[in-house]
Design a protein around this motif. Structure first.
Motif, PDB file in Angstrom:
ATOM      1  N   GLY A 198       0.826  -1.203   0.000  1.00  0.00           N
ATOM      2  CA  GLY A 198       0.000   0.000   0.000  1.00  0.00           C
ATOM      3  C   GLY A 198       0.859   1.252   0.000  1.00  0.00           C
ATOM      4  N   ASN A 199       0.322   2.327   0.582  1.00  0.00           N
ATOM      5  CA  ASN A 199       1.115   3.543   0.661  1.00  0.00           C
ATOM      6  C   ASN A 199       1.538   3.788   2.099  1.00  0.00           C
ATOM      7  N   PRO A 200       2.726   3.332   2.456  1.00  0.00           N
ATOM      8  CA  PRO A 200       3.120   3.389   3.857  1.00  0.00           C
ATOM      9  C   PRO A 200       3.286   4.824   4.358  1.00  0.00           C
ATOM     10  N   GLU A 201       2.907   5.017   5.600  1.00  0.00           N
ATOM     11  CA  GLU A 201       3.093   6.319   6.243  1.00  0.00           C
ATOM     12  C   GLU A 201       3.927   6.091   7.477  1.00  0.00           C
ATOM     13  N   HIS A 202       4.711   7.071   7.853  1.00  0.00           N
ATOM     14  CA  HIS A 202       5.553   6.868   9.026  1.00  0.00           C
ATOM     15  C   HIS A 202       4.986   7.531  10.273  1.00  0.00           C
ATOM     16  N   ASP A 203       5.052   6.788  11.383  1.00  0.00           N
ATOM     17  CA  ASP A 203       4.551   7.279  12.661  1.00  0.00           C
ATOM     18  C   ASP A 203       5.762   7.475  13.593  1.00  0.00           C
ATOM     19  N   TRP A 204       6.192   8.726  13.749  1.00  0.00           N
ATOM     20  CA  TRP A 204       7.378   9.059  14.550  1.00  0.00           C
ATOM     21  C   TRP A 204       7.248   8.556  15.982  1.00  0.00           C
ATOM     22  N   GLU A 205       6.051   8.763  16.549  1.00  0.00           N
ATOM     23  CA  GLU A 205       5.872   8.378  17.960  1.00  0.00           C
ATOM     24  C   GLU A 205       6.080   6.889  18.178  1.00  0.00           C
ATOM     25  N   ALA A 206       5.561   6.086  17.240  1.00  0.00           N
ATOM     26  CA  ALA A 206       5.720   4.634  17.375  1.00  0.00           C
ATOM     27  C   ALA A 206       7.200   4.259  17.279  1.00  0.00           C
ATOM     28  N   MET A 207       7.908   4.930  16.379  1.00  0.00           N
ATOM     29  CA  MET A 207       9.344   4.640  16.233  1.00  0.00           C
ATOM     30  C   MET A 207      10.091   4.982  17.521  1.00  0.00           C
ATOM     31  N   VAL A 208       9.804   6.168  18.059  1.00  0.00           N
ATOM     32  CA  VAL A 208      10.504   6.598  19.279  1.00  0.00           C
ATOM     33  C   VAL A 208      10.213   5.639  20.431  1.00  0.00           C
ATOM     34  N   GLU A 209       8.991   5.137  20.475  1.00  0.00           N
ATOM     35  CA  GLU A 209       8.670   4.206  21.548  1.00  0.00           C
ATOM     36  C   GLU A 209       9.518   2.926  21.434  1.00  0.00           C
ATOM     37  N   THR A 210       9.596   2.402  20.222  1.00  0.00           N
ATOM     38  CA  THR A 210      10.414   1.194  20.008  1.00  0.00           C
ATOM     39  C   THR A 210      11.870   1.462  20.378  1.00  0.00           C
ATOM     40  N   VAL A 211      12.385   2.594  19.905  1.00  0.00           N
ATOM     41  CA  VAL A 211      13.791   2.931  20.161  1.00  0.00           C
ATOM     42  C   VAL A 211      14.025   3.098  21.664  1.00  0.00           C
ATOM     43  N   GLN A 212      13.159   3.871  22.313  1.00  0.00           N
ATOM     44  CA  GLN A 212      13.373   4.146  23.739  1.00  0.00           C
ATOM     45  C   GLN A 212      13.154   2.900  24.599  1.00  0.00           C
ATOM     46  N   ASN A 213      12.239   2.021  24.199  1.00  0.00           N
ATOM     47  CA  ASN A 213      12.075   0.770  24.944  1.00  0.00           C
ATOM     48  C   ASN A 213      13.360  -0.046  24.883  1.00  0.00           C
ATOM     49  N   HIS A 214      13.965  -0.032  23.722  1.00  0.00           N
ATOM     50  CA  HIS A 214      15.209  -0.792  23.585  1.00  0.00           C
ATOM     51  C   HIS A 214      16.319  -0.160  24.432  1.00  0.00           C
ATOM     52  N   VAL A 215      16.393   1.168  24.385  1.00  0.00           N
ATOM     53  CA  VAL A 215      17.414   1.871  25.181  1.00  0.00           C
ATOM     54  C   VAL A 215      17.216   1.577  26.672  1.00  0.00           C
ATOM     55  N   LYS A 216      15.953   1.593  27.124  1.00  0.00           N
ATOM     56  CA  LYS A 216      15.683   1.331  28.555  1.00  0.00           C
ATOM     57  C   LYS A 216      16.074  -0.095  28.933  1.00  0.00           C
ATOM     58  N   MET A 217      15.856  -1.022  28.010  1.00  0.00           N
ATOM     59  CA  MET A 217      16.276  -2.402  28.264  1.00  0.00           C
ATOM     60  C   MET A 217      17.801  -2.451  28.428  1.00  0.00           C
ATOM     61  N   LEU A 218      18.498  -1.691  27.577  1.00  0.00           N
ATOM     62  CA  LEU A 218      19.966  -1.677  27.677  1.00  0.00           C
ATOM     63  C   LEU A 218      20.415  -1.021  28.985  1.00  0.00           C
ATOM     64  N   ASN A 219      19.757   0.078  29.384  1.00  0.00           N
ATOM     65  CA  ASN A 219      20.079   0.735  30.665  1.00  0.00           C
ATOM     66  C   ASN A 219      19.991  -0.271  31.806  1.00  0.00           C
ATOM     67  N   PHE A 220      18.916  -1.048  31.767  1.00  0.00           N
ATOM     68  CA  PHE A 220      18.680  -2.042  32.808  1.00  0.00           C
ATOM     69  C   PHE A 220      19.770  -3.111  32.773  1.00  0.00           C
ATOM     70  N   ARG A 221      20.078  -3.562  31.553  1.00  0.00           N
ATOM     71  CA  ARG A 221      21.085  -4.608  31.403  1.00  0.00           C
ATOM     72  C   ARG A 221      22.454  -4.131  31.918  1.00  0.00           C
ATOM     73  N   TYR A 222      22.765  -2.856  31.680  1.00  0.00           N
ATOM     74  CA  TYR A 222      24.045  -2.317  32.153  1.00  0.00           C
ATOM     75  C   TYR A 222      24.099  -2.283  33.674  1.00  0.00           C
ATOM     76  N   ARG A 223      22.976  -1.922  34.273  1.00  0.00           N
ATOM     77  CA  ARG A 223      22.918  -1.850  35.723  1.00  0.00           C
ATOM     78  C   ARG A 223      23.149  -3.244  36.330  1.00  0.00           C
ATOM     79  N   VAL A 224      22.475  -4.227  35.746  1.00  0.00           N
ATOM     80  CA  VAL A 224      22.629  -5.613  36.197  1.00  0.00           C
ATOM     81  C   VAL A 224      24.073  -6.080  35.952  1.00  0.00           C
ATOM     82  N   GLY A 225      24.612  -5.670  34.799  1.00  0.00           N
ATOM     83  CA  GLY A 225      25.987  -6.054  34.440  1.00  0.00           C
ATOM     84  C   GLY A 225      27.001  -5.536  35.454  1.00  0.00           C
ATOM     85  N   LEU A 226      26.815  -4.295  35.905  1.00  0.00           N
ATOM     86  CA  LEU A 226      27.733  -3.735  36.905  1.00  0.00           C
ATOM     87  C   LEU A 226      27.611  -4.493  38.215  1.00  0.00           C
ATOM     88  N   LYS A 227      26.363  -4.819  38.557  1.00  0.00           N
ATOM     89  CA  LYS A 227      26.117  -5.533  39.807  1.00  0.00           C
ATOM     90  C   LYS A 227      26.777  -6.916  39.777  1.00  0.00           C
TER      91      LYS A 227
END
Ligand code: FAD
Ligand code: NA7
Length: 506
Positions: free
Chosen positions: A85-114
């Motif tokens: 079809g004719n795809p449209e981009h949704d910035w908010e959805a992208m940012v959510e995916t990106v930030q969820n991944h970043v938060k997962m990494l933040n958490f993983r780093y904290r656990v890694g230090l521990k």
């Protein structure tokens, strides 16, 4: 060794370098404390543990670049029979995916230090004595002593202070990746890799993007390639104003930003435009002010960088790694600055910890570091640009091999240019393979350059060959993987000096 101190090692800054050195030191049984604190950007953006790369650098940047590539890929997908079809981009959805991944990494780093048994303190640290670090959190101060201190505070974006309205209204890379609503029509200021990468993905996501270029594109990189990347971005509809810098930025009554651009040479006004956002990527500065370097007697350069030799500062027990350091790198009989890249900070940190705590002797080699620029068409390089090679060795001693071509899959799909107001036609062959060779050393490859898809992956592999001193004849003997873009490097036949066209037909 350090019974009289609270810790064997205190690390200031929990980014790429700081985390790596702290974990490595702890793996040798050392008692380590790591301080990390994020000062909000002028626009008020904050983030979690892990430093620039994870939160406001490499990771979110590459994910947004991928989001852009998916858009281009959907065009190809149609040609290959997918009904998209004719795809449209949704910035908010992208940012959510990106930030969820970043938060997962933040958490993983904290656990890694521990799990590495590093003590993590979330607070702003400064040296208050040669062996004393004072940490501030919500107005409360705590003091910690350590036998050795490693400074890994990284850098932050700089917005020039001579442009009225810039500091007040402009976004930087500290803000862009977590922006909850689309930046809309955007003016990008600067032409560094960060500027072009961000301009590139914003355009690929469908935004109206203009880049104000003060002088050249991608200072420090091969200029034939830089211009090529600029051309491809133009074909995708990015507008370039050049040479231009903003002279003032004003907020209009409807909340938009009116920017006056002036010629960066003559100072004459070139245009006035209205944008939803202005994004500055005009360089970064080491974040070393206010961390008490003078108290501990640590030397710092006027630009804020800490000069180090083998990661050691002028004070014997104080070290520094990563973006906040200045290393005099001798390479090809010439002086270079250390590259500001995540794997460089990590490797410098890990080698340092092994030297300090495990009797290792290996030093960090800052030369021949492969790197990639994630513009819509990617670029990877290792070694010298053609102009640096000529500057160092003279035109007579340098031969350059070139091959311009299109990626099989994209050519078959007839990828199109999408410049506004112009009819769509096939995208020109965007790929370029380039080897810069030194004639007097049997055509040793001293510069590897590739423009095309997956440039990071391709350059990482070939970077090893360049490190090992491969010659053009070694590349000639290499049997290609077919069909691939990387096979273009096997048996390249067209030299710059021949004057023959190096662009493949069709
Ligand atoms: P940082 O990662 O910046 O970490 C420093 C940490 O110290 C931060 O968390 C900071 O908040 C903290 N800190 C500062 N002062 C104090 C203090 N007084 N007390 C406590 N904590 C403090 N590199 C790549 O290799 N590939 C890429 O694709 C790439 N893309 C990038 C894209 C962008 C937009 C940017 C901005 C950078 C990119 N980089 C990339 C560069 C990479 O992010 C840096 O080289 C790397 O993060 C440097 O690591 P560092 O440890 O020196 O500093
Ligand atoms: P860089 O690589 O230092 O580039 C800064 C860019 O911004 C470059 O294009 C400059 O143009 C431009 N610039 C600098 N000052 C201004 C002003 N005042 N107005 C307009 N344009 C300006 O910065 P990055 O942040 O992208 O990268 C930081 C480091 O990471 C870098 O050193 C790399 O090694 C890795 P110029 O070419 O100087 O005319």
């Amino acid at each position: 060794e350090s019974a009289s101190y609270d810790y064997d090692l205190a690390v200031i800054g929990g980014g790429s370098g700081g985390m790596a050195v702290a974990k490595k030191a702890a793996s040798y049984g050392k008692k380590v404390v790591l301080f990390d604190f994020v000062k909000p950007s002028p626009q008020g953006t904050k983030w979690g543990l892990g430093g620039t790369c994870v939160n406001v650098g490499c990771v979110p940047k590459k994910l947004m670049h991928y989001a852009g590539l998916l858009g281009a890929g959907m065009h190809d997908a149609k040609a290959f029979g997918w009904k998209v079809g004719n795809p449209e981009h949704d910035w908010e959805a992208m940012v959510e995916t990106v930030q969820n991944h970043v938060k997962m990494l933040n958490f993983r780093y904290r656990v890694g230090l521990k799990s590495a048994q590093v003590t993590y303190v979330n607070g702003l640290a400064r040296l208050t004595g040669p062996h004393e670090v004072t940490c501030e959190k919500r107005g409360k101060e705590t003091k910690h002593t350590a036998a050795r201190v490693i400074i890994a505070v990284g850098g932050r974006p700089v917005i020039p202070d001579d442009v009225p309205g810039a500091r007040e209204h402009a976004l930087t890379s500290d803000d862009l990746f977590s922006l909850r609503t689309s930046p809309g029509k955007t003016l990008v200021v600067g032409a560094s890799y960060i500027a072009l990468e961000c301009a590139g993905f914003m355009r690929e996501l469908g935004l109206d993007v203009t880049v104000a270029v003060r002088s050249i594109l991608l200072r420090g990189f091969d200029q034939q390639v830089a211009e090529k990347l600029g051309d491809v971005m133009k074909d995708l509809g990015v507008k370039f104003v050049r040479p231009a810098v903003p002279s003032k930025i004003e907020k209009t009554s409807d909340g938009k930003l009116e920017v006056t651009l002036v010629d960066s040479k003559s100072g004459e006004e070139v245009s006035k435009g209205t944008y939803d956002s202005v994004f500055y990527a005009t360089g970064r500065k080491a974040d070393t002010s206010g961390i008490g370097l003078e108290t501990a007697g640590v030397k710092v350069n006027p630009n804020g960088k800490i000069p180090v030799e083998n990661e050691q500062t002028n004070v014997e027990h104080i070290f520094a790694i990563g973006d906040c350091t200045s290393v005099d790198v001798m390479f090809h009989e010439s002086h270079w600055a250390n590259p500001e890249l995540t794997p460089v900070a990590v490797q410098a940190g890990e080698l340092l910890a092994s030297r300090l705590y495990a009797r290792a002797t290996e030093q960090m080699d800052y030369s021949l570091v492969a790197t990639a620029v994630f513009t819509p068409v990617e670029y990877g390089c290792c070694g010298l640009s053609e102009e640096d090679a000529i500057r160092l060795y003279g035109e007579d001693d340098v031969e350059t091999y070139l091959f311009g071509f299109g990626t099989l899959e994209q050519s078959a799909a007839h990828r199109v240019k999408h410049v506004e107001g112009e009819e769509e036609d096939d995208m020109p062959a965007t790929n370029l393979s380039k080897l810069v060779c030194l004639k007097s050393q049997g055509e040793k490859v001293i510069g590897f350059h590739f423009v095309g898809p997956n440039a990071g992956e391709i350059t990482q592999g070939f970077g090893l060959a360049v490190r090992l001193g491969a010659k053009k004849s070694d590349f000639n003997k290499l049997v290609g993987i077919h069909p691939s873009d990387a096979e273009s490097f096997c048996a390249m036949g067209i030299t710059r000096s021949s004057g023959v066209s190096f662009v493949a037909e069709g």
